[in-house]
Design an enzyme around this catalytic site. Structure first.
Site, mmCIF file in Angstrom:
data_model
loop_
_atom_site.group_PDB
_atom_site.id
_atom_site.type_symbol
_atom_site.label_atom_id
_atom_site.label_comp_id
_atom_site.label_asym_id
_atom_site.label_seq_id
_atom_site.Cartn_x
_atom_site.Cartn_y
_atom_site.Cartn_z
ATOM 1 N N ARG A 38 0.829 -1.215 0.000
ATOM 2 C CA ARG A 38 0.000 0.000 0.000
ATOM 3 C C ARG A 38 0.862 1.263 0.000
ATOM 4 N NH1 ARG A 38 -0.478 4.662 2.634
ATOM 5 N NH2 ARG A 38 -0.068 3.595 4.611
ATOM 6 N N ASP A 39 1.571 1.523 1.084
ATOM 7 C CA ASP A 39 2.344 2.771 1.178
ATOM 8 C C ASP A 39 3.476 2.764 0.159
ATOM 9 O OD1 ASP A 39 3.071 5.245 2.134
ATOM 10 O OD2 ASP A 39 3.346 4.628 4.201
ATOM 11 N N HIS A 93 5.056 4.661 12.713
ATOM 12 C CA HIS A 93 5.107 4.572 11.245
ATOM 13 C C HIS A 93 6.131 5.609 10.768
ATOM 14 C CE1 HIS A 93 2.904 4.116 7.264
ATOM 15 N NE2 HIS A 93 3.466 5.300 7.075
ATOM 16 N N HIS A 149 8.991 7.153 8.175
ATOM 17 C CA HIS A 149 9.613 7.235 6.850
ATOM 18 C C HIS A 149 11.072 7.618 7.065
ATOM 19 C CE1 HIS A 149 6.098 6.811 4.098
ATOM 20 N NE2 HIS A 149 5.446 7.047 5.227
ATOM 21 N N CYS A 207 4.444 9.267 0.114
ATOM 22 C CA CYS A 207 3.043 9.672 0.033
ATOM 23 C C CYS A 207 2.913 10.612 -1.153
ATOM 24 C CB CYS A 207 2.589 10.360 1.319
ATOM 25 S SG CYS A 207 0.899 10.975 1.185
ATOM 26 N N ASN A 246 9.372 4.157 3.467
ATOM 27 C CA ASN A 246 9.213 3.811 4.891
ATOM 28 C C ASN A 246 10.478 3.148 5.412
ATOM 29 O OD1 ASN A 246 6.400 3.491 3.519
ATOM 30 N ND2 ASN A 246 5.972 3.724 5.687
HETATM 31 P P1 HMG Z 1 -13.172 14.260 -3.008
HETATM 32 O O1 HMG Z 1 -12.805 14.631 -4.390
HETATM 33 O O2 HMG Z 1 -13.355 15.356 -2.007
HETATM 34 O O3 HMG Z 1 -14.439 13.303 -3.013
HETATM 35 O O4 HMG Z 1 -12.045 13.276 -2.492
HETATM 36 P P2 HMG Z 1 -15.984 13.635 -2.953
HETATM 37 O O5 HMG Z 1 -16.531 13.054 -1.701
HETATM 38 O O6 HMG Z 1 -16.218 15.104 -3.241
HETATM 39 O O7 HMG Z 1 -16.557 12.806 -4.212
HETATM 40 C C1 HMG Z 1 -16.215 13.143 -5.549
HETATM 41 C C2 HMG Z 1 -16.386 11.914 -6.432
HETATM 42 O O8 HMG Z 1 -15.447 10.916 -6.021
HETATM 43 C C3 HMG Z 1 -17.759 11.259 -6.327
HETATM 44 O O9 HMG Z 1 -18.040 10.705 -7.601
HETATM 45 C C4 HMG Z 1 -17.538 10.130 -5.344
HETATM 46 O O10 HMG Z 1 -18.423 9.038 -5.529
HETATM 47 C C5 HMG Z 1 -16.122 9.706 -5.707
HETATM 48 P P3 HMG Z 1 -19.047 11.430 -8.614
HETATM 49 O O11 HMG Z 1 -20.332 11.537 -7.846
HETATM 50 O O12 HMG Z 1 -18.435 12.764 -8.895
HETATM 51 O O13 HMG Z 1 -19.062 10.502 -9.763
HETATM 52 N N1 HMG Z 1 -15.458 9.087 -4.563
HETATM 53 C C6 HMG Z 1 -14.856 7.899 -4.563
HETATM 54 N N2 HMG Z 1 -14.686 6.983 -5.539
HETATM 55 C C7 HMG Z 1 -14.039 5.850 -5.192
HETATM 56 N N3 HMG Z 1 -13.576 5.598 -3.943
HETATM 57 C C8 HMG Z 1 -13.711 6.497 -2.961
HETATM 58 C C9 HMG Z 1 -14.384 7.704 -3.266
HETATM 59 N N4 HMG Z 1 -14.676 8.777 -2.524
HETATM 60 C C10 HMG Z 1 -15.343 9.627 -3.324
HETATM 61 N N5 HMG Z 1 -13.249 6.229 -1.728
HETATM 62 C C11 HMG Z 1 -11.164 11.594 -0.999
HETATM 63 C C12 HMG Z 1 -12.015 12.845 -1.121
HETATM 64 C C13 HMG Z 1 -10.962 11.298 0.457
HETATM 65 C C14 HMG Z 1 -11.901 10.459 -1.692
HETATM 66 C C15 HMG Z 1 -9.813 11.868 -1.730
HETATM 67 O O14 HMG Z 1 -9.215 12.967 -1.133
HETATM 68 C C16 HMG Z 1 -8.863 10.700 -1.651
HETATM 69 O O15 HMG Z 1 -9.081 9.673 -2.285
HETATM 70 N N6 HMG Z 1 -7.756 10.854 -0.869
HETATM 71 C C17 HMG Z 1 -6.814 9.770 -0.644
HETATM 72 C C18 HMG Z 1 -5.402 10.274 -0.694
HETATM 73 C C19 HMG Z 1 -4.458 9.122 -0.390
HETATM 74 O O16 HMG Z 1 -4.773 7.955 -0.595
HETATM 75 N N7 HMG Z 1 -3.265 9.468 0.124
HETATM 76 C C20 HMG Z 1 -2.260 8.480 0.466
HETATM 77 C C21 HMG Z 1 -2.616 7.666 1.696
HETATM 78 S S1 HMG Z 1 -2.278 8.518 3.229
HETATM 79 C C22 HMG Z 1 -0.616 8.169 3.539
HETATM 80 O O17 HMG Z 1 0.081 7.651 2.708
HETATM 81 C C23 HMG Z 1 -0.063 8.456 4.924
HETATM 82 C C24 HMG Z 1 0.139 7.186 5.771
HETATM 83 O O18 HMG Z 1 1.025 6.286 5.140
HETATM 84 C C25 HMG Z 1 0.703 7.562 7.159
HETATM 85 C C26 HMG Z 1 1.907 8.522 7.088
HETATM 86 O O19 HMG Z 1 2.930 8.186 6.473
HETATM 87 O O20 HMG Z 1 1.760 9.584 7.657
HETATM 88 C C27 HMG Z 1 -1.197 6.457 6.000
HETATM 89 MG MG MG Z 2 3.234 6.448 5.205
#
Ligand code: HMG
Ligand code: MG
Length: 330
Positions: free
Chosen positions: A45-46, A238, A240, A271, A280
């Site tokens: 995933r990450d 966690h 990095h 990320c 990581n």
């Molecule tokens: P948004 O654009 O604000 O979504 O994104 P929305 O709620 O306004 O919806 C817009 C459209 O997206 C809609 O479709 C929804 O159905 C669709 P439409 O009606 O326009 O056809 N939609 C989705 N489709 C599929 N799956 C979904 C989904 N949600 C809405 N889940 C959202 C908001 C949260 C979805 C977006 O910002 C997002 O996907 N963010 C994820 C970013 C990400 O994955 N970042 C990396 C992970 S975090 C990380 O790595 C840190 C970590 O490792 C810890 C660390 O290191 O600190 C965990």
């Molecule tokens: Mg991370």
């Protein structure tokens, strides 16, 4: 040595026995460390969320299967996020369909909102992780939410997931520093973390998203949580490795009673919404240290190194892990 295979660590495999560590250089315990650490593997995933190219789903499935065979029991496989935000993981549903159940192995997935939960439930997942931010800027950049509204987004996700009998982990990002806001006060992180746990999550993973933490800072944050009534049994770390501090920070956390450590095979990772984030903590580097300390992980280092060497071949670049570089083919 055949191309693509790893050199066997002396003392591993058949030679591994009482009083021997996986590396064969002896086990030297230190007081005050846990007897066992659970490694929460985040490579699929990450790690893969940050690859420039999209890895074929069959390669991802094979990667997960190899990690399970190496003894990892918590393997974070993918994310049910918006595919436009993280195209690298757009094949989440397909990947889950390809995974073979393995006894005792959990396959958590990231879920930010109810739409993501619906998609995960359709695939029959049993464990999810929500992922919050300790800072306003990253909440907006990573989730399109504010600091406050992120909790409103997560609350129904956790409630519904628990109703379905799922386990829910929480992540908190930018716990030690934020590329846009700079230093992040310990109290701010603790406040956000306590709220995530209060939603009903069984564990909170403290993310050093951009790798700026140092060991004293780790201790101070864990002390901050302890003062707020959250002990190390509810926390994971966690790290990095941007500044080469991940292992030192992990060690500091272990001295504070932490027993769950996130790591990524081969040091994959980053990320996509935090440009300064690199890979990581490498799982192999973590396991090497824990083996030497006599801390149980259940992970076979040789098999894990072979997995990272194999994946590096598929990605077309060498692993960032020092242990993989040392034990892999030359
Ligand atoms: P948004 O654009 O604000 O979504 O994104 P929305 O709620 O306004 O919806 C817009 C459209 O997206 C809609 O479709 C929804 O159905 C669709 P439409 O009606 O326009 O056809 N939609 C989705 N489709 C599929 N799956 C979904 C989904 N949600 C809405 N889940 C959202 C908001 C949260 C979805 C977006 O910002 C997002 O996907 N963010 C994820 C970013 C990400 O994955 N970042 C990396 C992970 S975090 C990380 O790595 C840190 C970590 O490792 C810890 C660390 O290191 O600190 C965990
Ligand atoms: Mg991370």
């Amino acid at each position: 040595m055949t191309a693509g295979s790893a050199r066997r660590a002396p003392g591993s495999g058949a030679e591994r026995g009482a009083g021997r560590d996986a590396a064969g250089y002896g086990t030297y315990a230190l007081d005050g460390l846990p007897a066992r650490v659970a490694v929460h593997e985040v490579g699929p995933r990450d790690g893969l969320q940050n690859e420039a190219t999209i890895v074929p789903v069959e390669v991802k499935a094979e990667f997960v299967a190899r990690l399970a065979r190496a003894g990892l029991t918590r393997i974070e496989t993918t994310s049910f996020v918006h595919p436009k935000w993280v195209p690298q993981l757009a094949d989440a549903a397909e990947l889950l369909d390809l995974l073979e159940p393995a006894p005792g192995v959990r396959y958590p997935v990231l879920v930010p909102n109810e739409r993501g939960l619906d998609r995960a439930l359709e695939r029959g997942v049993t464990e999810i992780a929500i992922f919050g931010s300790a800072t306003e800027t990253f909440a907006r950049r990573n989730l399109n939410q504010g600091m406050e509204s992120q909790f409103d987004m997560f609350a129904p996700v956790v409630e519904r997931a628990l109703d379905h009998g799922l386990r829910v982990r929480a992540y908190l990002s930018m716990c030690f520093g934020d590329p846009w806001e700079g230093a992040v006060p310990v109290e701010q992180v603790v406040r956000a973390g306590v709220r995530l746990l209060g939603l009903g999550c069984f564990e909170l993973s403290l993310g050093d998203t951009i790798g700026v933490a140092t060991p004293g800072h780790v201790a101070a944050l864990l002390d901050g949580f302890a003062a707020a009534g959250v002990g190390p049994e509810r926390l994971a770390v966690h790290f990095h490795d941007t500044y080469g501090q991940a292992l030192a920070n992990t060690f500091a956390a272990l001295t504070k009673g932490i027993t769950v450590v996130d790591a990524s095979a081969g040091g994959l990772g980053g990320c996509p919404y935090a440009e300064s984030a690199t890979g990581n903590l490498a799982t192999e580097d973590l396991v090497w240290m824990l083996d030497g300390l006599g801390v149980e992980t259940g992970v076979d280092l040789t098999s894990l190194v072979e997995t990272s060497v194999w994946l590096a071949g598929r990605l077309g670049r060498p692993s960032a892990s020092r242990v993989v570089q040392a034990l892999g083919p030359r």
